[in-house]
Design a protein around this motif. Sequence first.
Motif, PDB file in Angstrom:
ATOM      1  N   ARG A 137       0.831  -1.206   0.000  1.00 38.17           N
ATOM      2  CA  ARG A 137       0.000   0.000   0.000  1.00 38.17           C
ATOM      3  C   ARG A 137       0.865   1.256   0.000  1.00 38.17           C
ATOM      4  O   ARG A 137       0.567   2.246  -0.687  1.00 38.17           O
ATOM      5  CB  ARG A 137      -0.948  -0.011   1.204  1.00 38.17           C
ATOM      6  CG  ARG A 137      -2.096   1.001   1.064  1.00 38.17           C
ATOM      7  CD  ARG A 137      -3.092   0.863   2.195  1.00 38.17           C
ATOM      8  NE  ARG A 137      -3.675  -0.461   2.278  1.00 38.17           N
ATOM      9  CZ  ARG A 137      -4.659  -0.894   1.504  1.00 38.17           C
ATOM     10  NH1 ARG A 137      -5.159  -0.111   0.566  1.00 38.17           N
ATOM     11  NH2 ARG A 137      -5.151  -2.109   1.678  1.00 38.17           N
ATOM     12  N   CYS A 196       2.336   1.704  -3.497  1.00 36.52           N
ATOM     13  CA  CYS A 196       1.332   2.178  -4.448  1.00 36.52           C
ATOM     14  C   CYS A 196       1.005   3.649  -4.213  1.00 36.52           C
ATOM     15  O   CYS A 196       0.869   4.437  -5.168  1.00 36.52           O
ATOM     16  CB  CYS A 196       0.065   1.328  -4.338  1.00 36.52           C
ATOM     17  SG  CYS A 196       0.289  -0.392  -4.844  1.00 36.52           S
ATOM     18  N   THR A 197       0.883   4.045  -2.951  1.00 33.88           N
ATOM     19  CA  THR A 197       0.604   5.452  -2.638  1.00 33.88           C
ATOM     20  C   THR A 197       1.763   6.335  -3.075  1.00 33.88           C
ATOM     21  O   THR A 197       1.561   7.423  -3.636  1.00 33.88           O
ATOM     22  CB  THR A 197       0.342   5.619  -1.131  1.00 33.88           C
ATOM     23  OG1 THR A 197      -0.718   4.741  -0.745  1.00 33.88           O
ATOM     24  CG2 THR A 197      -0.040   7.054  -0.802  1.00 33.88           C
ATOM     25  N   HIS A 207      -8.527   4.900  -4.728  1.00 38.31           N
ATOM     26  CA  HIS A 207      -8.618   5.789  -3.559  1.00 38.31           C
ATOM     27  C   HIS A 207      -7.800   7.050  -3.742  1.00 38.31           C
ATOM     28  O   HIS A 207      -8.242   8.161  -3.400  1.00 38.31           O
ATOM     29  CB  HIS A 207      -8.158   5.039  -2.308  1.00 38.31           C
ATOM     30  CG  HIS A 207      -8.191   5.872  -1.070  1.00 38.31           C
ATOM     31  ND1 HIS A 207      -7.085   6.564  -0.599  1.00 38.31           N
ATOM     32  CD2 HIS A 207      -9.202   6.159  -0.201  1.00 38.31           C
ATOM     33  CE1 HIS A 207      -7.410   7.215   0.497  1.00 38.31           C
ATOM     34  NE2 HIS A 207      -8.688   6.988   0.757  1.00 38.31           N
ATOM     35  N   GLU A 208      -6.599   6.901  -4.279  1.00 38.04           N
ATOM     36  CA  GLU A 208      -5.693   8.042  -4.386  1.00 38.04           C
ATOM     37  C   GLU A 208      -5.988   8.926  -5.598  1.00 38.04           C
ATOM     38  O   GLU A 208      -5.499  10.062  -5.661  1.00 38.04           O
ATOM     39  CB  GLU A 208      -4.239   7.540  -4.478  1.00 38.04           C
ATOM     40  CG  GLU A 208      -3.752   6.837  -3.226  1.00 38.04           C
ATOM     41  CD  GLU A 208      -3.688   7.768  -2.021  1.00 38.04           C
ATOM     42  OE1 GLU A 208      -3.303   8.939  -2.199  1.00 38.04           O
ATOM     43  OE2 GLU A 208      -4.057   7.326  -0.918  1.00 38.04           O
ATOM     44  N   THR A 229      -5.813   1.044  -4.060  1.00 41.28           N
ATOM     45  CA  THR A 229      -5.053   2.262  -3.796  1.00 41.28           C
ATOM     46  C   THR A 229      -5.185   3.246  -4.950  1.00 41.28           C
ATOM     47  O   THR A 229      -5.348   4.455  -4.741  1.00 41.28           O
ATOM     48  CB  THR A 229      -3.575   1.935  -3.540  1.00 41.28           C
ATOM     49  OG1 THR A 229      -3.478   0.987  -2.474  1.00 41.28           O
ATOM     50  CG2 THR A 229      -2.795   3.184  -3.183  1.00 41.28           C
ATOM     51  N   VAL A 279      -4.614  -4.708  -3.483  1.00 37.68           N
ATOM     52  CA  VAL A 279      -4.153  -3.470  -2.849  1.00 37.68           C
ATOM     53  C   VAL A 279      -3.794  -2.437  -3.913  1.00 37.68           C
ATOM     54  O   VAL A 279      -4.098  -1.247  -3.763  1.00 37.68           O
ATOM     55  CB  VAL A 279      -2.953  -3.753  -1.925  1.00 37.68           C
ATOM     56  CG1 VAL A 279      -2.330  -2.452  -1.426  1.00 37.68           C
ATOM     57  CG2 VAL A 279      -3.389  -4.615  -0.744  1.00 37.68           C
TER      58      VAL A 279
END
Length: 430
Positions: A137, A140-141, A377-378, A374, A370
């Motif tokens: 995570r 990925c972020t 979400h991001e 991610t 994930v």
Amino acid sequence: MTRSAGRLADMTGLTPLADITASRDLPAAYARLRRQYGQVAPVLLEKGRQREINGWLLLGHREILDVVQDERRFARDPNHWRDYAQGLVDPDSGLGPMMFPRDNAYFADGDTHRRLRAPLDEGLRELDQHAMQRRIRAICTELTRGFVGRGHADLIAEYASYIPMLTVAGTMFGIDLDHGRRLRDGLLALFGSGTDSQDGYRDVQQILGEVLHARKAAPAGDLTTAFLHHPNLRNDTEVMQEMLLMISAGYETTAIWIARTLLLMLGDPRFSGNIRGGTLGVNEALDEVLRLDPPMTHMPARFPLADCQIDGRRIERGDALILGLAAAGFDPRIHTGDWWQEIDNRSHLGFSAGSHTCPAKIPARLITRVAVETALHELPGVTLADPQAPVPLIPSPWTRHPAHLHVVFPAADRLRTAAVPPGPPATAVP
């Protein structure tokens, strides 16, 4: 339905497997083959200098299961491939890295397969999944930070291609980023089975040799070190081949699974309209990709140890049988055509089956889930840049790896930051 008769070796003018893989309408391509040949279709694997190299493409779910679950009749070891054993396949064939014998579990049978499979299973069982999830995570972020303020991105080149490299090659095997990039280039050539396939394979071997040398000098808590000290692996060649098996499968298939799931989530109304809390979410998308467009579209190969019949067709000893893992998902005997009814259908062969089923199903799903979650979400509001544009593919007879995935989204006012947990030491490979 008509079926052409005759020996595989004598057939000419067959459809190249690479053309089937690259088809814009894969279900229609399989339907045409079934109408003409039934569940076992002859295909061209490669136009060699000596002769055309052909194989049988298994299209049926039941037929694939019958083959992969019967080790006594169908071997994985390419030494049983008649064309290879008779020297009819060019030594520099692009098929070599995917179909020539290697000293790893993928190309072995019986006791040898079990001996070489054990280090893979044991290494994967010892992974700390919670720590791995946090690491994925954060990776990925961190990757999204590179483009979240820009408002557009290529989620292949800037995202999906990096994640397996950083998690599988980096976190699990201690391979640094520079070597990881070189690995990616070599693996893409390897899976492409083109004129640069053997060069890519040699590059990958060189990189892994450097990693082994570094780990002998400075052991670490990674799978490279574990493989070096595993009693089942008898020499550096076997260690390198085990690394190659896990890294190559982990990189290519996971990158494709991420890309295909993002495409489905963003482009299919059943998913794209419900990204924010709808009834069809990432887990359903993951399963649908495995069933209908799996990371390995066509998997090489099995070789009959005696003449036999499959779906009424005579198959000769040593013929190459290619597993149509994607075709199995469209088998009308198990596929109803009602997409909503099949949302929870997990009868796919995306990981193959039998003794050679993928050993990394759990970590692969973790990485992919994930990565997709991610990204969504991001990048709030993310959509395909051109929903009507066809998806370009990296040429390969085995995989349908999207070459690009261009998306747009509202540019963030500020860049998000993420502290990436410590990964492998930067000096892991000199």
